[in-house]
Design a protein around this motif. Structure first.
Motif, PDB file in Angstrom:
ATOM      1  N   GLU A   7       7.700  17.221  11.004  1.00 36.35           N
ATOM      2  CA  GLU A   7       9.070  17.811  10.565  1.00 36.35           C
ATOM      3  C   GLU A   7       9.463  16.801   9.686  1.00 36.35           C
ATOM      4  OE1 GLU A   7      12.345  19.956  12.616  1.00 36.35           O
ATOM      5  OE2 GLU A   7      12.843  18.221  12.960  1.00 36.35           O
ATOM      6  N   LEU A   8       9.976  17.069   8.237  1.00 35.40           N
ATOM      7  CA  LEU A   8      10.436  16.176   7.278  1.00 35.40           C
ATOM      8  C   LEU A   8      12.059  16.151   7.439  1.00 35.40           C
ATOM      9  CD1 LEU A   8       8.135  17.841   4.256  1.00 35.40           C
ATOM     10  CD2 LEU A   8       7.621  15.735   5.820  1.00 35.40           C
ATOM     11  N   HIS A   9      12.399  14.817   7.316  1.00 35.72           N
ATOM     12  CA  HIS A   9      14.003  14.521   7.571  1.00 35.72           C
ATOM     13  C   HIS A   9      14.438  14.037   6.142  1.00 35.72           C
ATOM     14  CE1 HIS A   9      13.930  15.454  11.787  1.00 35.72           C
ATOM     15  NE2 HIS A   9      12.679  15.104  11.602  1.00 35.72           N
ATOM     16  N   PHE A  10      15.509  14.540   5.547  1.00 34.68           N
ATOM     17  CA  PHE A  10      16.176  13.998   4.396  1.00 34.68           C
ATOM     18  C   PHE A  10      17.375  13.565   4.574  1.00 34.68           C
ATOM     19  CE2 PHE A  10      12.953  17.572   3.960  1.00 34.68           C
ATOM     20  CZ  PHE A  10      12.246  17.135   3.061  1.00 34.68           C
ATOM     21  N   GLU A  11      18.034  13.096   3.239  1.00 40.05           N
ATOM     22  CA  GLU A  11      19.367  12.323   3.367  1.00 40.05           C
ATOM     23  C   GLU A  11      20.409  13.534   3.272  1.00 40.05           C
ATOM     24  OE1 GLU A  11      20.834   8.588   0.979  1.00 40.05           O
ATOM     25  OE2 GLU A  11      20.711  10.214  -0.384  1.00 40.05           O
ATOM     26  N   LYS A  12      19.958  14.704   2.559  1.00 41.82           N
ATOM     27  CA  LYS A  12      20.965  15.549   1.885  1.00 41.82           C
ATOM     28  C   LYS A  12      20.516  16.963   2.858  1.00 41.82           C
ATOM     29  CE  LYS A  12      22.526  13.229  -2.128  1.00 41.82           C
ATOM     30  NZ  LYS A  12      22.322  13.218  -3.244  1.00 41.82           N
ATOM     31  N   SER A  13      19.322  17.371   2.603  1.00 37.19           N
ATOM     32  CA  SER A  13      18.891  18.592   2.922  1.00 37.19           C
ATOM     33  C   SER A  13      18.464  18.569   4.449  1.00 37.19           C
ATOM     34  CB  SER A  13      17.542  19.049   2.262  1.00 37.19           C
ATOM     35  OG  SER A  13      18.040  18.821   0.707  1.00 37.19           O
ATOM     36  N   ALA A  14      18.626  19.929   4.997  1.00 35.72           N
ATOM     37  CA  ALA A  14      18.259  20.259   6.271  1.00 35.72           C
ATOM     38  C   ALA A  14      16.467  19.835   6.555  1.00 35.72           C
ATOM     39  CB  ALA A  14      18.480  21.681   6.653  1.00 35.72           C
ATOM     40  N   PRO A  15      16.252  19.593   7.734  1.00 33.33           N
ATOM     41  CA  PRO A  15      14.695  19.209   7.985  1.00 33.33           C
ATOM     42  C   PRO A  15      13.885  20.480   7.661  1.00 33.33           C
ATOM     43  CG  PRO A  15      16.064  18.597   9.812  1.00 33.33           C
ATOM     44  CD  PRO A  15      16.947  19.200   9.062  1.00 33.33           C
ATOM     45  N   ILE A  16      12.964  20.052   7.226  1.00 30.47           N
ATOM     46  CA  ILE A  16      11.781  21.026   7.007  1.00 30.47           C
ATOM     47  C   ILE A  16      10.647  21.023   7.791  1.00 30.47           C
ATOM     48  CG2 ILE A  16      10.337  22.037   5.056  1.00 30.47           C
ATOM     49  CD1 ILE A  16      12.250  21.199   3.117  1.00 30.47           C
ATOM     50  N   LYS A  17      10.047  21.977   8.465  1.00 32.26           N
ATOM     51  CA  LYS A  17       9.037  22.154   9.360  1.00 32.26           C
ATOM     52  C   LYS A  17       7.841  22.286   8.501  1.00 32.26           C
ATOM     53  CE  LYS A  17      11.284  22.684  13.605  1.00 32.26           C
ATOM     54  NZ  LYS A  17      11.550  23.187  14.982  1.00 32.26           N
ATOM     55  N   VAL A  18       6.626  21.706   8.523  1.00 34.25           N
ATOM     56  CA  VAL A  18       5.447  21.907   7.790  1.00 34.25           C
ATOM     57  C   VAL A  18       4.232  21.962   8.792  1.00 34.25           C
ATOM     58  CG1 VAL A  18       4.006  21.306   6.059  1.00 34.25           C
ATOM     59  CG2 VAL A  18       6.378  20.996   5.921  1.00 34.25           C
ATOM     60  N   ASP A  19       3.219  22.719   8.579  1.00 32.37           N
ATOM     61  CA  ASP A  19       2.068  22.472   9.249  1.00 32.37           C
ATOM     62  C   ASP A  19       0.951  21.965   8.578  1.00 32.37           C
ATOM     63  OD1 ASP A  19       2.953  23.537  11.717  1.00 32.37           O
ATOM     64  OD2 ASP A  19       2.426  25.643  11.306  1.00 32.37           O
ATOM     65  N   LEU A  20       0.365  20.935   8.716  1.00 34.97           N
ATOM     66  CA  LEU A  20      -0.599  20.124   8.112  1.00 34.97           C
ATOM     67  C   LEU A  20      -1.915  20.660   8.460  1.00 34.97           C
ATOM     68  CD1 LEU A  20       0.332  16.414   8.013  1.00 34.97           C
ATOM     69  CD2 LEU A  20       0.938  18.061   6.411  1.00 34.97           C
ATOM     70  N   PRO A  21      -2.755  21.507   7.425  1.00 34.86           N
ATOM     71  CA  PRO A  21      -4.106  21.844   7.693  1.00 34.86           C
ATOM     72  C   PRO A  21      -4.975  20.474   7.854  1.00 34.86           C
ATOM     73  CG  PRO A  21      -3.221  23.036   5.954  1.00 34.86           C
ATOM     74  CD  PRO A  21      -2.212  22.040   6.310  1.00 34.86           C
ATOM     75  N   VAL A  22      -5.922  20.272   8.850  1.00 38.96           N
ATOM     76  CA  VAL A  22      -6.639  19.180   9.057  1.00 38.96           C
ATOM     77  C   VAL A  22      -7.959  19.677   8.346  1.00 38.96           C
ATOM     78  CG1 VAL A  22      -7.967  17.922  10.661  1.00 38.96           C
ATOM     79  CG2 VAL A  22      -5.557  18.855  11.341  1.00 38.96           C
ATOM     80  N   GLU A  23      -8.083  18.918   7.402  1.00 35.24           N
ATOM     81  CA  GLU A  23      -9.307  19.050   6.340  1.00 35.24           C
ATOM     82  C   GLU A  23     -10.599  18.004   6.674  1.00 35.24           C
ATOM     83  OE1 GLU A  23      -9.642  21.468   4.477  1.00 35.24           O
ATOM     84  OE2 GLU A  23      -7.307  22.016   4.110  1.00 35.24           O
ATOM     85  N   ALA A  24     -11.579  17.955   5.938  1.00 30.92           N
ATOM     86  CA  ALA A  24     -12.670  16.966   6.239  1.00 30.92           C
ATOM     87  C   ALA A  24     -12.010  15.752   5.987  1.00 30.92           C
ATOM     88  CB  ALA A  24     -13.650  17.394   5.212  1.00 30.92           C
ATOM     89  N   PRO A  25     -12.872  14.438   6.647  1.00 31.34           N
ATOM     90  CA  PRO A  25     -12.242  13.183   6.577  1.00 31.34           C
ATOM     91  C   PRO A  25     -12.368  12.835   5.229  1.00 31.34           C
ATOM     92  CG  PRO A  25     -13.873  13.366   8.359  1.00 31.34           C
ATOM     93  CD  PRO A  25     -13.923  14.774   7.825  1.00 31.34           C
ATOM     94  N   ASN A  26     -13.177  13.309   4.318  1.00 32.96           N
ATOM     95  CA  ASN A  26     -13.218  12.807   2.937  1.00 32.96           C
ATOM     96  C   ASN A  26     -12.416  13.706   1.843  1.00 32.96           C
ATOM     97  OD1 ASN A  26     -14.881  14.869   3.074  1.00 32.96           O
ATOM     98  ND2 ASN A  26     -16.572  13.660   2.002  1.00 32.96           N
ATOM     99  N   HIS A  27     -11.666  14.665   2.427  1.00 28.54           N
ATOM    100  CA  HIS A  27     -11.136  15.589   1.694  1.00 28.54           C
ATOM    101  C   HIS A  27     -10.088  15.125   0.718  1.00 28.54           C
ATOM    102  CE1 HIS A  27      -9.288  19.557   0.302  1.00 28.54           C
ATOM    103  NE2 HIS A  27      -8.150  18.866   0.433  1.00 28.54           N
ATOM    104  N   ASN A  28     -10.188  15.209  -0.561  1.00 27.87           N
ATOM    105  CA  ASN A  28      -9.399  14.843  -1.692  1.00 27.87           C
ATOM    106  C   ASN A  28      -9.156  15.673  -2.458  1.00 27.87           C
ATOM    107  OD1 ASN A  28      -7.640  13.433  -3.306  1.00 27.87           O
ATOM    108  ND2 ASN A  28      -8.782  11.691  -3.464  1.00 27.87           N
ATOM    109  N   PRO A  29      -7.970  16.642  -2.959  1.00 27.29           N
ATOM    110  CA  PRO A  29      -7.816  17.607  -3.782  1.00 27.29           C
ATOM    111  C   PRO A  29      -7.884  16.977  -5.261  1.00 27.29           C
ATOM    112  CG  PRO A  29      -5.757  17.517  -2.238  1.00 27.29           C
ATOM    113  CD  PRO A  29      -6.985  16.359  -2.025  1.00 27.29           C
ATOM    114  N   LYS A  30      -7.563  16.117  -5.564  1.00 20.59           N
ATOM    115  CA  LYS A  30      -7.784  15.422  -6.884  1.00 20.59           C
ATOM    116  C   LYS A  30      -9.172  15.204  -7.263  1.00 20.59           C
ATOM    117  CE  LYS A  30      -3.528  13.394  -7.516  1.00 20.59           C
ATOM    118  NZ  LYS A  30      -2.764  13.682  -8.874  1.00 20.59           N
ATOM    119  N   GLN A  31     -10.162  15.337  -6.471  1.00 20.99           N
ATOM    120  CA  GLN A  31     -11.658  15.507  -6.802  1.00 20.99           C
ATOM    121  C   GLN A  31     -12.138  16.661  -6.989  1.00 20.99           C
ATOM    122  OE1 GLN A  31     -13.219  13.115  -3.653  1.00 20.99           O
ATOM    123  NE2 GLN A  31     -13.059  11.239  -4.513  1.00 20.99           N
TER     124      GLN A  31
END
Length: 160
Positions: free
Chosen positions: A135-159
């Motif tokens: 759950e992400l918490h912000f100064e002004k906005s309401a919290p946002i719940k997010v599910d992080l998919p677990v990827e391979a240990p070396n996963h890097n979308p920039k590559q």
């Protein structure tokens, strides 16, 4: 004729007052979610966690703000760890920070090799293909719940 004018004036005044009250009720100083110029409009994308190889892990995502007001990411919570912090990376050194700015009409990128979420003392070891709730918490906005998919240990979308 005087009575008809008085009724019309009273009726016009009542309609104007009702409209003014309705408009006032719709405006609460820009702190609503209507997307006005004074409201952050946050959306999360590209979220993931590389599969941890120890009892700590990193989390990465992008927060886009389409609103006319800046916000700040102030903290992150998760059932997977009681010790979740946000870190900036400067000169190849990690340092915990109190918040990250999310500019109006801009974005905050938390990415490998840069700013990120840090999970310490994991209560369990998530495996590739699972999801980790945060759950992400912000100064002004309401919290946002997010599910992080677990990827391979070396996963890097920039590559990719």
């Amino acid at each position: 004729m005087i009575r008809r004018t008085t009724r019309t004036t009273v009726l016009s005044s009542a309609v104007a007052l009702t409209a003014a009250l309705a408009l006032t009720a719709c405006s609460n100083g820009g702190s609503d979610d209507s997307g006005g110029p004074g409201t952050p409009e946050l959306e999360v994308s590209g979220a993931f966690m590389p599969q941890p190889v120890m009892d700590m892990a990193g989390g990465f995502l992008t927060i886009t703000n389409d609103g006319g007001t800046a916000d700040k990411l102030t903290s992150v919570t998760s059932p997977i760890s009681d010790d979740v912090t946000i870190h900036e990376t400067r000169n190849q050194k990690m340092q915990e920070v109190k918040s990250f700015d999310i500019p109006a009409k801009g974005e905050l990128n938390l990415e490998r090799g840069g700013n990120h979420i840090m999970f310490m003392k994991l209560k369990q070891q998530p495996k590739q293909g699972e999801k980790v709730s945060i759950e992400l918490h912000f100064e002004k906005s309401a919290p946002i719940k997010v599910d992080l998919p677990v990827e391979a240990p070396n996963h890097n979308p920039k590559q990719h």
